[in-house]
Write a protein that holds these residues in place. Structure first.
Motif, PDB file in Angstrom:
ATOM      1  N   ALA A 133      38.861  37.689  50.426  1.00 38.08           N
ATOM      2  CA  ALA A 133      37.634  37.507  49.650  1.00 38.08           C
ATOM      3  C   ALA A 133      36.914  36.209  49.991  1.00 38.08           C
ATOM      4  O   ALA A 133      35.682  36.158  49.963  1.00 38.08           O
ATOM      5  CB  ALA A 133      37.952  37.538  48.159  1.00 38.08           C
ATOM      6  N   PHE A 258      31.285  38.499  42.544  1.00 35.32           N
ATOM      7  CA  PHE A 258      32.620  38.974  42.930  1.00 35.32           C
ATOM      8  C   PHE A 258      33.412  39.251  41.676  1.00 35.32           C
ATOM      9  O   PHE A 258      33.677  38.356  40.874  1.00 35.32           O
ATOM     10  CB  PHE A 258      33.326  37.921  43.786  1.00 35.32           C
ATOM     11  N   ASP A 259      33.799  40.515  41.492  1.00 36.75           N
ATOM     12  CA  ASP A 259      34.617  40.913  40.341  1.00 36.75           C
ATOM     13  C   ASP A 259      36.059  41.078  40.814  1.00 36.75           C
ATOM     14  O   ASP A 259      36.349  41.930  41.654  1.00 36.75           O
ATOM     15  CB  ASP A 259      34.091  42.223  39.761  1.00 36.75           C
ATOM     16  N   PHE A 260      36.961  40.227  40.294  1.00 42.85           N
ATOM     17  CA  PHE A 260      38.365  40.347  40.656  1.00 42.85           C
ATOM     18  C   PHE A 260      39.243  40.534  39.420  1.00 42.85           C
ATOM     19  O   PHE A 260      40.404  40.132  39.378  1.00 42.85           O
ATOM     20  CB  PHE A 260      38.831  39.152  41.506  1.00 42.85           C
ATOM     21  N   SER A 261      38.669  41.201  38.422  1.00 39.74           N
ATOM     22  CA  SER A 261      39.438  41.534  37.231  1.00 39.74           C
ATOM     23  C   SER A 261      40.563  42.493  37.600  1.00 39.74           C
ATOM     24  O   SER A 261      40.373  43.386  38.433  1.00 39.74           O
ATOM     25  CB  SER A 261      38.536  42.186  36.180  1.00 39.74           C
ATOM     26  N   ASP A 265      39.073  47.849  41.501  1.00 37.63           N
ATOM     27  CA  ASP A 265      38.806  47.389  42.862  1.00 37.63           C
ATOM     28  C   ASP A 265      38.154  46.013  42.840  1.00 37.63           C
ATOM     29  O   ASP A 265      37.352  45.694  41.945  1.00 37.63           O
ATOM     30  CB  ASP A 265      37.865  48.360  43.578  1.00 37.63           C
ATOM     31  N   ARG A 266      38.509  45.202  43.827  1.00 34.97           N
ATOM     32  CA  ARG A 266      37.864  43.898  43.993  1.00 34.97           C
ATOM     33  C   ARG A 266      36.572  44.110  44.770  1.00 34.97           C
ATOM     34  O   ARG A 266      36.605  44.518  45.934  1.00 34.97           O
ATOM     35  CB  ARG A 266      38.794  42.936  44.717  1.00 34.97           C
ATOM     36  N   THR A 287      33.616  46.445  49.066  1.00 35.80           N
ATOM     37  CA  THR A 287      34.934  46.558  48.436  1.00 35.80           C
ATOM     38  C   THR A 287      35.982  45.937  49.348  1.00 35.80           C
ATOM     39  O   THR A 287      36.041  46.246  50.538  1.00 35.80           O
ATOM     40  CB  THR A 287      35.294  48.024  48.167  1.00 35.80           C
ATOM     41  N   GLU A 291      43.763  43.425  49.765  1.00 38.14           N
ATOM     42  CA  GLU A 291      43.731  41.971  49.608  1.00 38.14           C
ATOM     43  C   GLU A 291      45.149  41.402  49.716  1.00 38.14           C
ATOM     44  O   GLU A 291      46.131  42.065  49.385  1.00 38.14           O
ATOM     45  CB  GLU A 291      43.110  41.608  48.257  1.00 38.14           C
TER      46      GLU A 291
END
Length: 347
Positions: A133, A258-261, A265-266, A287, A291
């Motif tokens: 990321a 950037f959503d990494f909850s 999906d990141r 996407t 990772e």
């Protein structure tokens, strides 16, 4: 290619769940020996892999062993400087879990010793620095014109089942900020990996949970060396709430989100346009596949560096990891001084 022999120091939860599996499947390393202050625990750990041939009686024995190529030290942060001194004394390469020290004075000593002994490879295990990321967000940010501000947000509920709560060094942390530095350096590795170093901090912290042993939430205003301003919100000590993790950067020609909850999906959402009334507006979704969430990638980088003598891919140098801890230090100093702006100390 002969694999490098690794001595594992500290045979607790993370050594068992993360480091040992990584070393077992590594093309560069093999688990060779181990040590724990309680020898019986090391002996039990040694049974988990037939390649582990030795259990030591003292920490010094680990570094004295001529068969050891790398010491993998999973130690409470207050003991890292002592381990580094032994590595230097016996000319052993060493990998150390984060944070690199318990406080800024120790961290300064750590960096000084490392700089004075370039023949010893010192690798800090902050695996978020090696996330895919980081580079993908940086590429996206390059498309939004000049970046002016950011929001970094990572909050969630308190996990009463966290296995690490039972460890004494987390219940009564000697490292600054407790969980704020233990986990916070990961978050700051991602933030600074994208935007560069932080210059000043104004922050407030609070302790919600007695089990944390120290303040466990932080709300901060940061200014980077590049001039961006933004917020850093961190803490998983709340009641029933959704775990929410995102990093947003705003520029004069777009934005990157950037959503990494966890549990989804990141995803990076890149929006471009808006520099002028006529600039075309576009949205792109990226996407991140597969990772590097485990310790595998950081040990791969370390293995390549030790084998080829090329350290160009090593990100987590003592200086870089000092900076992550130093931001936490500035957050705590600012909170103690009622939110006053504080400079991030350099080594």
């Amino acid at each position: 290619m002969a694999k490098l022999n690794v001595a594992i120091v500290g045979t607790g939860i993370f050594a068992t769940k993360a480091h040992l599996p990584t070393l077992q499947k590594s093309e560069y390393f093999t688990p060779y020996s181990c040590f724990n202050r309680t020898k019986a625990k090391a002996e039990e750990f040694a049974k988990k892999d037939s390649s582990i041939q030795k259990v030591y009686n003292s920490l010094e024995e680990v570094f004295e062993d001529p068969e050891v190529d790398l010491v993998d030290a999973l130690l409470p942060a207050q003991f890292t400087v002592d381990a580094l001194k032994l590595a230097v004394k016996h000319k052993k390469n060493i990998a150390l879990e984060k944070p690199l020290a318990a406080n800024i004075e120790q961290a300064k000593e750590f960096v000084k010793i490392s700089r004075e002994n370039p023949d010893v490879t010192v690798f800090i295990l902050e695996h978020w620095s090696y996330f895919k990321a980081v580079e993908q967000i940086k590429r996206a940010v390059s498309k939004i014109g000049k970046a002016y501000s950011f929001t970094y947000h990572s909050t969630g509920p308190f996990n009463f089942d966290n296995a690490y709560l039972s460890t004494s060094w987390r219940q009564k942390p000697e490292h600054i900020g407790g969980f704020l530095s233990d986990g916070g350096v990961h978050q700051l590795a991602l933030l600074t990996g994208v935007l560069g170093e932080v210059k000043t901090v104004s922050a407030h912290t609070r302790q919600i949970r007695e089990q944390s042993g120290a303040d466990d939430i932080a709300y901060a205003l940061l200014e980077t060396e590049a001039g961006q301003i933004g917020t850093f919100t961190y803490g998983s000590a709340f009641g029933n709430t959704e775990k929410s993790c995102f990093f947003e950067i705003l520029g004069d020609n777009g934005s990157v989100h950037f959503d990494f909850s966890p549990g989804k999906d990141r995803v990076i959402t890149l929006r471009t346009g808006g520099l002028t009334a006529d600039t075309p507006k576009n949205t792109e979704t990226i996407t991140i596949q597969d990772e590097f969430l485990s310790t595998d990638r950081e040990f791969e980088v370390l293995g390549e560096a030790l084998t080829t003598k090329d350290k160009s891919k090593v990100i987590t140098t003592p200086e870089v990891c000092f900076h992550h801890l130093s931001i936490v230090d500035a957050i705590l100093r600012s909170s103690k001084n009622n939110g006053s702006p504080e400079q991030v100390i350099k080594p």
